[in-house]
Design an enzyme around this catalytic site. Structure first.
Site, short mmCIF file in Angstrom:
data_model
loop_
_atom_site.label_atom_id
_atom_site.label_comp_id
_atom_site.label_asym_id
_atom_site.label_seq_id
_atom_site.Cartn_x
_atom_site.Cartn_y
_atom_site.Cartn_z
N ARG A 85 0.84 -1.21 0.00
CA ARG A 85 0.00 0.00 0.00
C ARG A 85 0.88 1.26 0.00
O ARG A 85 0.53 2.28 -0.58
CB ARG A 85 -0.90 0.01 1.24
N ASP B 218 -10.03 -4.58 8.81
CA ASP B 218 -9.07 -5.59 9.28
C ASP B 218 -9.71 -6.47 10.36
O ASP B 218 -9.46 -7.68 10.42
CB ASP B 218 -7.80 -4.92 9.81
N ARG C 262 -11.95 -9.00 8.79
CA ARG C 262 -11.15 -10.11 8.23
C ARG C 262 -10.62 -11.02 9.34
O ARG C 262 -10.53 -12.23 9.17
CB ARG C 262 -10.00 -9.53 7.39
N HIS D 134 -2.63 0.16 9.10
CA HIS D 134 -3.33 -0.63 8.07
C HIS D 134 -2.30 -0.99 6.98
O HIS D 134 -2.28 -0.41 5.90
CB HIS D 134 -4.49 0.20 7.49
N1 LIG Z 1 -8.46 1.88 3.80
C1 LIG Z 1 -8.89 0.72 3.33
O1 LIG Z 1 -9.21 -0.18 4.11
C2 LIG Z 1 -9.01 0.50 1.86
C3 LIG Z 1 -9.73 -0.60 1.34
C4 LIG Z 1 -9.82 -0.76 -0.03
C5 LIG Z 1 -9.22 0.15 -0.89
N2 LIG Z 1 -8.53 1.20 -0.38
C6 LIG Z 1 -7.94 2.22 -1.23
O2 LIG Z 1 -9.00 2.99 -1.81
C7 LIG Z 1 -8.56 3.56 -3.04
C8 LIG Z 1 -9.57 3.29 -4.13
O3 LIG Z 1 -9.62 1.93 -4.45
P1 LIG Z 1 -10.60 1.41 -5.62
O4 LIG Z 1 -10.44 -0.05 -5.67
O5 LIG Z 1 -11.94 2.00 -5.45
O6 LIG Z 1 -9.90 2.07 -6.89
P2 LIG Z 1 -10.60 2.41 -8.30
O7 LIG Z 1 -9.50 2.63 -9.27
O8 LIG Z 1 -11.64 1.41 -8.61
O9 LIG Z 1 -11.34 3.79 -8.02
C9 LIG Z 1 -10.67 4.97 -7.74
C10 LIG Z 1 -11.46 6.10 -8.37
O10 LIG Z 1 -10.86 7.35 -7.98
C11 LIG Z 1 -11.06 8.24 -9.05
N3 LIG Z 1 -10.17 9.40 -8.93
C12 LIG Z 1 -8.83 9.48 -9.13
N4 LIG Z 1 -8.39 10.72 -8.91
C13 LIG Z 1 -9.47 11.45 -8.54
C14 LIG Z 1 -9.64 12.81 -8.16
N5 LIG Z 1 -8.63 13.67 -8.12
N6 LIG Z 1 -10.89 13.21 -7.85
C15 LIG Z 1 -11.93 12.36 -7.88
N7 LIG Z 1 -11.82 11.06 -8.23
C16 LIG Z 1 -10.61 10.63 -8.56
C17 LIG Z 1 -10.78 7.40 -10.29
O11 LIG Z 1 -11.30 7.99 -11.46
C18 LIG Z 1 -11.45 6.09 -9.90
O12 LIG Z 1 -12.78 6.02 -10.40
C19 LIG Z 1 -7.17 2.96 -3.28
O13 LIG Z 1 -6.17 3.86 -2.87
C20 LIG Z 1 -7.16 1.71 -2.41
O14 LIG Z 1 -5.85 1.32 -2.06
C21 LIG Z 1 -8.42 1.38 0.97
O1 LIG Z 2 -5.15 -4.23 0.19
C1 LIG Z 2 -5.31 -3.11 -0.29
O2 LIG Z 2 -4.41 -2.54 -0.94
C2 LIG Z 2 -6.63 -2.41 -0.19
C3 LIG Z 2 -7.12 -2.27 1.20
O3 LIG Z 2 -6.24 -1.59 2.03
C4 LIG Z 2 -7.53 -3.60 1.80
O4 LIG Z 2 -7.06 -3.94 2.89
O5 LIG Z 2 -8.35 -4.29 1.18
#
Ligand SMILES: NC(=O)c1ccc[n+]([C@@H]2O[C@H](COP(=O)([O-])OP(=O)(O)OC[C@H]3O[C@@H](n4cnc5c(N)ncnc54)[C@H](O)[C@@H]3O)[C@@H](O)[C@H]2O)c1
Ligand SMILES: O=C(O)C[C@H](O)C(=O)O
Length: 308
Positions: free
Chosen positions: A88, A148, A151, A175
């Protein structure tokens, strides 16, 4: 109750869907930078309203923040997800710029909002929002621990051959693949400690499987997960919107709690209408304290890469 979700991708859309299905918000705005994408996701979701029996109004916006004005809660999911083999932390270069711009635009239109940060590396992105927006700490929440912990419960139920509803447990710490601290000594099955039922070796396996939970899914899916992340975010949003005073592990700015300072990392907090209403300090064993210190070191190293 108006909720904005920035990023109409996998996690943003899933989160909007779960919020709508739970039917506690009057309005959800989804915003994305990709032309027409959020509008399309919003329309598709609205066409599930009669099927899934919800009244939440979902609209989409292509980067027009005036549509997000006066949101009570804003969720930031915009940014790139990792690919198999990545950590990440490797996402910081692109995601820091996105999270900084997005949080400023959100606050310009909703100065009283509570922000939930999801984009990775989440603890560092939460810290970045602190450093760059000046919002009070109770209104900046990082989502990671709720996912987490879900999970962890899945893995515990698997090891116990028990239904997940029998199991309770929490993951604190960063995380990240190495930084999570699953609290195995506190986990229970119907109030009985799981240490009564599982060997030390089996619990170590549960801990390891939990910590790499995101990486395991990323390898299977080719991108990171979205259903459980979306559901976890919707749980935090509901706790705030409905003033539930529920406890979740969330990333929050620590100022001495758990012996840690000047970083955002996952610890148990109470969520209610004011966002983070309090940080809950539980007694940790020496081993758990050492894991927290190690985890904090990792988060601080990633924070050090930010250009503040
Ligand atoms: N914290 C957590 O537990 C957790 C869990 C899952 C995913 N994530 C994170 O969440 C993020 C998104 O994941 P995803 O699978 O939805 O990705 P994704 O690529 O499916 O979606 C991301 C979206 O963000 C948009 N985007 C990019 N720049 C932008 C901006 N400046 N303004 C508005 N929109 C914008 C893109 O067009 C895209 O549609 C990633 O960084 C991922 O690592 C975190
Ligand atoms: O694993 C990742 O990169 C996305 C998110 O933080 C998750 O735990 O699913």
């Amino acid at each position: 109750m108006k909720v904005t979700v920035v990023g109409a991708g996998a996690v943003g859309a899933s989160c909007a869907e779960y919020i709508a299905i739970k039917d506690f918000a009057s309005e959800v705005v989804i915003l994305d930078i990709k032309e027409g994408f959020a509008e399309g996701k919003a329309m598709d979701l609205m066409q599930t309203a009669s099927l899934n029996s919800f009244d939440t109004k979902i609209t989409g916006s292509t980067n027009d923040y005036s549509k997000t004005a006066d949101s009570d809660i804003c969720v930031i999911t915009s940014g790139i997800p990792r690919k198999p083999g990545m950590t990440r932390e490797e996402l910081i270069g692109i995601n820091a710029g996105i999270v900084k711009t997005v949080s400023a635009s959100l606050i310009a239109h909703s100065p009283n909002t509570i922000i939930i940060v999801v984009s990775n590396p989440m603890d560092t992105m939460t810290y970045l929002v602190h450093k760059t927006t000046g919002l009070p700490k109770n209104r900046i929440i990082g989502m990671g621990g709720a996912l987490d912990s879900a999970r962890f419960k899945y893995r515990l139920a698997e090891a116990l051959n028990a239904p997940i509803s029998d199991v309770d447990g929490m993951v604190i710490g960063g995380h990240s693949d190495k930084g999570m601290v699953p609290l195995t000594a506190h986990a229970t099955r119907n109030s009985i400690k799981v240490t009564e039922f599982l060997s030390k070796e089996r619990l170590e396996q549960v801990t390891e499987d939990t910590k790499v939970g995101g990486a395991t899914l990323t390898k299977l899916l080719g991108t990171s997960a979205w259903y459980a992340p979306g559901a976890a975010v919707s749980g935090l949003v509901q706790a705030i919107a409905c003033d539930q005073k529920k406890m979740f592990p969330c990333s929050t700015l620590l100022e001495g709690e758990y012996g840690l300072n000047d970083l955002c990392i996952g610890v148990p907090v109470i969520l209610g209408k004011n966002g983070i209403e309090s940080i809950v300090e539980i007694k940790l064993s020496d081993a758990e304290k050492a894991h927290m210190q190690e985890s904090a070191k990792g988060v601080k190293a990633t924070n050090g890469l930010l250009e503040l």
